[in-house]
Design an enzyme around this catalytic site. Sequence first.
Site, PDB file in Angstrom:
ATOM      1  N   GLU A 253       0.822  -1.211   0.000  1.00 44.03           N
ATOM      2  CA  GLU A 253       0.000   0.000   0.000  1.00 44.03           C
ATOM      3  C   GLU A 253       0.860   1.268   0.000  1.00 44.03           C
ATOM      4  O   GLU A 253       0.660   2.188   0.790  1.00 44.03           O
ATOM      5  CB  GLU A 253      -0.969  -0.026   1.191  1.00 44.03           C
ATOM      6  CG  GLU A 253      -1.870  -1.252   1.139  1.00 44.03           C
ATOM      7  CD  GLU A 253      -2.945  -1.327   2.219  1.00 44.03           C
ATOM      8  OE1 GLU A 253      -2.749  -0.738   3.281  1.00 44.03           O
ATOM      9  OE2 GLU A 253      -3.974  -1.979   1.962  1.00 44.03           O
ATOM     10  N   ASP A 332      -8.390  -9.057   3.858  1.00 43.12           N
ATOM     11  CA  ASP A 332      -8.169  -7.983   4.824  1.00 43.12           C
ATOM     12  C   ASP A 332      -9.302  -7.881   5.847  1.00 43.12           C
ATOM     13  O   ASP A 332     -10.159  -7.011   5.731  1.00 43.12           O
ATOM     14  CB  ASP A 332      -8.047  -6.652   4.065  1.00 43.12           C
ATOM     15  CG  ASP A 332      -7.463  -5.553   4.923  1.00 43.12           C
ATOM     16  OD1 ASP A 332      -7.066  -5.845   6.059  1.00 43.12           O
ATOM     17  OD2 ASP A 332      -7.395  -4.410   4.441  1.00 43.12           O
ATOM     18  N   GLU A 360     -12.713  -2.517  11.737  1.00 40.04           N
ATOM     19  CA  GLU A 360     -12.690  -1.764  10.484  1.00 40.04           C
ATOM     20  C   GLU A 360     -13.835  -2.162   9.542  1.00 40.04           C
ATOM     21  O   GLU A 360     -14.570  -1.305   9.056  1.00 40.04           O
ATOM     22  CB  GLU A 360     -11.342  -1.968   9.800  1.00 40.04           C
ATOM     23  CG  GLU A 360     -11.245  -1.292   8.442  1.00 40.04           C
ATOM     24  CD  GLU A 360      -9.868  -1.425   7.811  1.00 40.04           C
ATOM     25  OE1 GLU A 360      -8.952  -1.971   8.451  1.00 40.04           O
ATOM     26  OE2 GLU A 360      -9.702  -0.956   6.667  1.00 40.04           O
TER      27      GLU A 360
HETATM   28  C1  GCV Z   1      -2.469   0.408   8.374  1.00 40.95           C
HETATM   29  C2  GCV Z   1      -5.983  -2.187   5.491  1.00 40.95           C
HETATM   30  C3  GCV Z   1      -6.419  -0.904   6.127  1.00 40.95           C
HETATM   31  C4  GCV Z   1      -5.278   0.087   6.197  1.00 40.95           C
HETATM   32  C5  GCV Z   1      -4.119  -0.572   6.953  1.00 40.95           C
HETATM   33  C6  GCV Z   1      -3.735  -1.833   6.211  1.00 40.95           C
HETATM   34  C7  GCV Z   1      -2.619  -2.610   6.889  1.00 40.95           C
HETATM   35  O1  GCV Z   1      -5.733  -1.987   4.129  1.00 40.95           O
HETATM   36  O2  GCV Z   1      -7.515  -0.371   5.452  1.00 40.95           O
HETATM   37  O3  GCV Z   1      -5.726   1.236   6.832  1.00 40.95           O
HETATM   38  O4  GCV Z   1      -3.030   0.300   7.094  1.00 40.95           O
HETATM   39  O5  GCV Z   1      -4.848  -2.681   6.132  1.00 40.95           O
HETATM   40  O6  GCV Z   1      -2.941  -3.571   7.565  1.00 40.95           O
HETATM   41  O7  GCV Z   1      -1.473  -2.257   6.735  1.00 40.95           O
END
Ligand code: GCV
Length: 640
Positions: A253, A332, A360
């Site tokens: 990411e 995720d 989340e």
């Molecule tokens: C910390 C998901 C979440 C992100 C998070 C990522 C991760 O994509 O939406 O906010 O980033 O996981 O675990 O690194």
Amino acid sequence: MFSPLWLDYGIGKSNRQLGKLFCLETSNILRNALAELRLAFECDVPDAPDVYLLLDSSGEEEHYEIRYENNTIEMLSACERGLFYASSKLIQLARLGKLAPGLMLKEGPATALRMIDHWDNLDGTIERGYAGQSFFFKDHEIIIDERTTYYARTLASIGINAICFNNVNVVKTATELITDRYFSDLNKLFSVFASYGVAPYLSLNYASPIELGGLETADPLDADVIAWWDKKMAEVFRNLPSLGGFVVKADSEGRPGPFTYGRNQAEGANLLGRALQKYDGKLIWRAFVYNCRQDWRDRTTDRARAAYDYFAPLDGKFEKNVYLQIKNGPMDFQVREPVSPLFYAMDQTNLILELQIAQEYTGQQIDLCYLVPMWKEILEFPAKPLSDYNVRERIYRPNAGIAAVANTGNDYNWCGHYLAQANLYGFGRLAWNPTLTAEEILDEWLAQSFNLTDEGARTIKEMQLGSWQTMENYTAPLGIGWMVTPHYHYAPNIDGYEYSLWGTYHRADHEGIGIDRTKSGTGYASLYPSEVHALYEDIETCPDNLLLFFHHVPYTHVLQSGKTVIQHIYDTHFTGLAEVRALRERWESLKPEMAAEVYEHVARRLDRQVLNAREWCDQINTYFYRKSGIADQHERVIYS
Ligand code: GCV
């Protein structure tokens, strides 16, 4: 001020008296253990049992023994942390009314590393935080106040022994946490946690040699980079001697990592692992690596495969102090996902299971969702006789661990939702002892958190126990996941991620829905051990709740339940909404026995959950009715 979580020792059975407390050694952890006993018990009471805290090198690290006989309570452990845990256990037993002469107890944690990961940013925001702002950072400074100690006590009370303070997305000033800008304040913060046996960790920016060191590269095989990290670690551990190690999100990411330099993930992790070895530090490397710039037109690239494809060939190639942290599922933290196949592919690697206490995708601490039943399913998968080799056996052993993303912030009640406190409690307890049931954990938590009648406790317990299934009912169906509002991840948006870059598609058309991950599709199902592979590959045996994760099927496909896919979608969504309305109604009965503030707070959250569930129900049903043109057999209202 803040709510006491489960540490209000005024709650629980009240007959709590001890005689004198004896402890020959002295240290911060032991002082804190004694202080805890003094808070929970009336001490120095004549004729009450005396208590001895004894270090006894013969036992296993962190394990303890409690013996209560001849009006004496002896607590023994090989380490100070073990004596803190023994003290917490004594308090818990007394509060639950289970402390009685004759007690003989030997206990220890099932896994070595039991960690909580904060995604707190230095500006005070929390990534995926649903309980206010950070209580560690504000305006790029470190906060140390009454919450700091309280939180350390809270974590230690449930056996958590490690914490990472900052977000794995390390940007801007967070990169500087390993510089003298922050050493002094970090040291103060760390010593609070270390004095409760909670080892402090930081998340690290892989590009630090460039961003802090002025080098042109962060290539893990570059001699200057290696030298830079060696020097940096010497400086860090000189200034932060209690530091346990680092957590790293790399090549994920948008975060930098070894791929930039054509190096693999082991080469990337080992650079840091080696630099940490002199200081006994651990390097926790996240396996959450995937291409987040995918083309939705491309049906061959499968995000679910990514971590496996990158990491499985590297089994046995990591340094001995490197731990690979794997999210529970291949995508995720969805409400339903299969277990990541990496857990079965990396026997020669130190593994950590990563869970998310922060909700989340599971209601963001607005909607009620007790996660312990989900976590237990993950730990026990695959069930015998399918395989002897479940996740629990892989991570409840030396050089392994379990970590979870925290759900806490500076809200008065810490967790956004009073009932979400059970998830924090439950994570700690399950990390310690995976054989506890979801019900037992709730019983303990309720008895230590509220003064309730039996009926009141039963009501909350039932509300909590069914809440994950309820959420699964009213959100994305049959394991397909997503369908949420992009970026925010709360509330439905069925096509929100359908044409995005994130590799998260449902592929619904007028005939059917689902991702083909069998041999005729992406082949993901074959990454599991053979029995599990066979289970998922075959449309007849694939469990209903994961069907759309593994197969693309027509809406008329008949599930194992005997219903068609489309009728299942309608039925579960109407049921889910009805269940949420029932939760709201049930909560009314708690009014006479809950503190007004708690009652009102939860009532307002449940009101919001009803609205959310209604939106999910109507949008999902309408969407699939429009796509399929197939009517609900029961002729309920679907807004076409
Ligand atoms: C910390 C998901 C979440 C992100 C998070 C990522 C991760 O994509 O939406 O906010 O980033 O996981 O675990 O690194």
